[in-house]
Design a protein around this motif. Structure first.
Motif, PDB file in Angstrom:
ATOM      1  N   GLN A 143      -6.399   3.330   4.294  1.00 39.95           N
ATOM      2  CA  GLN A 143      -6.315   2.024   4.942  1.00 39.95           C
ATOM      3  C   GLN A 143      -7.695   1.545   5.389  1.00 39.95           C
ATOM      4  O   GLN A 143      -8.028   0.365   5.266  1.00 39.95           O
ATOM      5  N   ARG A 161      -3.398  -7.470   2.826  1.00 36.80           N
ATOM      6  CA  ARG A 161      -3.341  -6.611   1.648  1.00 36.80           C
ATOM      7  C   ARG A 161      -3.260  -7.436   0.382  1.00 36.80           C
ATOM      8  O   ARG A 161      -2.474  -8.369   0.287  1.00 36.80           O
ATOM      9  N   THR A 198       0.846  -1.184   0.000  1.00 42.01           N
ATOM     10  CA  THR A 198       0.000   0.000   0.000  1.00 42.01           C
ATOM     11  C   THR A 198       0.884   1.237   0.000  1.00 42.01           C
ATOM     12  O   THR A 198       2.097   1.152   0.184  1.00 42.01           O
ATOM     13  N   ASP A 229      -3.369  -5.406   9.560  1.00 40.07           N
ATOM     14  CA  ASP A 229      -3.676  -4.904   8.220  1.00 40.07           C
ATOM     15  C   ASP A 229      -2.715  -5.438   7.174  1.00 40.07           C
ATOM     16  O   ASP A 229      -3.116  -5.809   6.077  1.00 40.07           O
TER      17      ASP A 229
END
Length: 558
Positions: A424, A403, A277, A399
């Motif tokens: 996010q 992804r 990300t 997190d």
């Protein structure tokens, strides 16, 4: 339970600045974790397979899934990203091309490779946003090897430095580098924590490597505490920050910034950063490590934007001591309403994720555990199980572990705690309502985090209804019993990483260092640690940037 928590919190807050316990007798565990974080990278087969990113649209290459010989050992993700672009179409040295085709068995590029090589082979700095398992390793190894062949670093000098978040990933990168350079007189060395530093020094002195792959903690140890390595890096040709989002997720920001400043000036080398990300903290890191004119290559895109506009979204803002009960009440309610439930819950760090997995297991609710402290084999097994589930399944994840992963039929996404930014939040939310299916999203924030909702003002998010007093009381009782069964070590690890995470969000929460420490110690109470927070190693406090800022609050454990 709430009365006990509040009393304990009041005892903690009785200190003027809170009590941050610093311990030098923790067996330097933070240092060991930095050098030997639990595996959070793809297997060598998957990374090697990644040797074929989808060809860049700028080159007019049509994405395809050809039946090449290399597909046999590739992951499904890598196969899907294969293109018609071949490595032979780039101006690579004969030895490098032999390594790719003869040793590694690749002929065609993946999207990551095909879209980054045109820029990196020209010596440009690049930030690459790419999913896991799409060929990132070769995408940076190839230009690194070619650069050192064209402009050698010199006798006794390291030409290429790759910084990797975990020792398993570092070892895999080193293995691929050895395969790639099989037909060249180049040396590769890997260094990570949990091994003897003298062994590292012996290997360095036996033959200075052309390519050095290292984890942040071990690399920083050598640069700060031994005189062997620094002179070898004085003519560095390329720096690579691999899995940069994981580096930050695991709390390495301070180390990375120190490392970059200890290296020769960035203008004298080529720099590359890879991340799944591209949030603001990754952009800040790129600004520190890369030259100003760096290019951004995005092979992912904004795939979750539509979901953020269509998913039914709700929020809960509550006190810190009530968050655990709200989380349990929400999950219980969804389980009762939807027999085919498939829930994903996201937490702020890997260790916090681990703590909540243990808490819910203790409360009799089985969950799958997905975060960077689990081994690659464990993560793969959990991902496959969750993906294959037709319902009745829950996954807790940090997190970074989710992804770029597509799980079908997720019915609810829960987020506990502050996302790093709106992007996010949207990315996590995009795990549900996919392929035309419906889904729900809920974020649980502490009252100190409520300002984050301002960033979601353009999304259709509303306040969630409060649970009935009976339901909430039952959740509180279950949490109290569950906390008693969770190991203290897990609570302590969650507390330390929570403190490190929120150190970066003091402005959002309107905290100074004193209030941050008070909040962290309050959080320790909600974890079941009691009024006295777990000790923190003095070295770790320094890494967090808290050393000397709140000395009256610090109890030194020497």
């Amino acid at each position: 339970m709430q009365v006990l928590l509040r009393r304990a919190i009041q005892r903690t807050l009785a200190f003027p600045c809170g009590t941050l316990r610093i311990s030098a007798a923790l067996m330097d565990t933070e240092r060991q974790r930095a050098g030997k974080p639990r595996r959070r990278q793809r297997s060598s087969g998957a990374r090697a397979a990644a040797a074929a990113p989808v060809a860049p649209a700028s080159l007019g290459l049509r994405p395809t899934i050809p039946q090449f010989q290399q597909q046999a050992n590739m992951s499904s993700t890598t196969k899907e990203s294969l293109t018609e672009a071949t490595f032979a179409s780039f101006e690579l040295s004969a030895a490098t091309l032999r390594g790719i085709t003869e040793v590694m068995g690749y002929t065609n590029c993946t999207k990551v490779q095909a879209e980054t090589l045109p820029a990196t082979l020209r010596g440009l700095d690049v930030v690459c946003k790419a999913k896991t398992g799409t060929g990132k390793t070769l995408a940076f190894l190839i230009p690194g090897i070619e650069r050192m062949l064209e402009a050698p670093a010199g006798r006794g000098k390291i030409a290429m430095l790759v910084i990797s978040p975990t020792r398993e990933l570092a070892a895999q990168i080193a293995e691929e580098a050895k395969q790639l350079t099989k037909h060249q007189n180049l040396a590769v060395q890997v260094m990570f924590g949990g091994t003897n530093m003298n062994r590292d020094i012996t290997d360095l002195q036996r033959r200075v490597p052309d390519v050095l792959v290292a984890t942040p903690g071990r690399l920083l140890d050598h640069l700060q505490n031994t005189g062997t390595l620094p002179p070898m890096l004085s003519n560095l040709r390329m720096l690579v920050l691999d899995e940069a989002d994981r580096l930050l997720d695991m709390g390495f920001r301070q180390e990375i910034e120190k490392l970059v400043r200890m290296l020769p000036p960035k203008n004298g080398r080529q720099n590359m950063l890879f991340s799944a990300t591209y949030p603001s903290n990754i952009r800040e890191l790129a600004g520190i490590a890369l030259r100003p004119e760096y290019q951004v290559v995005d092979t992912v895109g904004e795939e979750d934007t539509h979901a953020a506009e269509t998913v039914q979204q709700q929020y809960i803002v509550t006190s810190m001591e009530d968050q655990n009960a709200h989380l349990l009440a929400v999950i219980r309610q969804h389980m009762s309403e939807d027999p085919s439930f498939k829930i994903m819950a996201f937490f702020v760090t890997a260790r916090v994720t681990q703590f909540y997995c243990e808490l819910f297991q203790a409360m009799g609710i089985p969950v799958l555990e997905m975060h960077s402290r689990k081994s690659q084999a464990q993560r793969t097994k959990a991902a496959d199980q969750f993906r294959a589930s037709k319902g009745g399944c829950i996954m807790f994840s940090s997190d970074v572990s989710a992804r770029g992963v597509d799980y079908p039929d997720v019915s609810l996404v829960v987020q506990l705690g502050l996302p790093m930014e709106k992007a996010q939040y949207v990315h996590r939310l995009g795990r549900t309502a996919r392929a035309g299916k419906s889904g729900k999203g809920l974020i649980i924030l502490g009252d100190y985090e409520s300002n984050f909702l301002n960033s979601l003002s353009d999304l259709p998010i509303t306040a969630a209804p409060s649970p009935s007093p009976q339901v909430f009381a039952g959740a509180q009782e279950a949490v109290e019993a569950g906390l008693a069964a969770v190991a203290y070590a897990s609570k302590a690890q969650a507390y330390r990483t929570w403190l490190g995470f929120y150190k970066g969000f003091c402005k959002m929460c309107k905290w100074d260092s004193t209030r941050l420490i008070q909040a962290a110690n309050q959080y320790a109470v909600t974890l079941g640690c009691g009024a006295q927070p777990p000790p923190i190693e003095k070295r770790t406090v320094g890494k967090m940037g808290l050393k000397g800022q709140c000395l009256p609050a610090i109890l030194l454990m020497l």
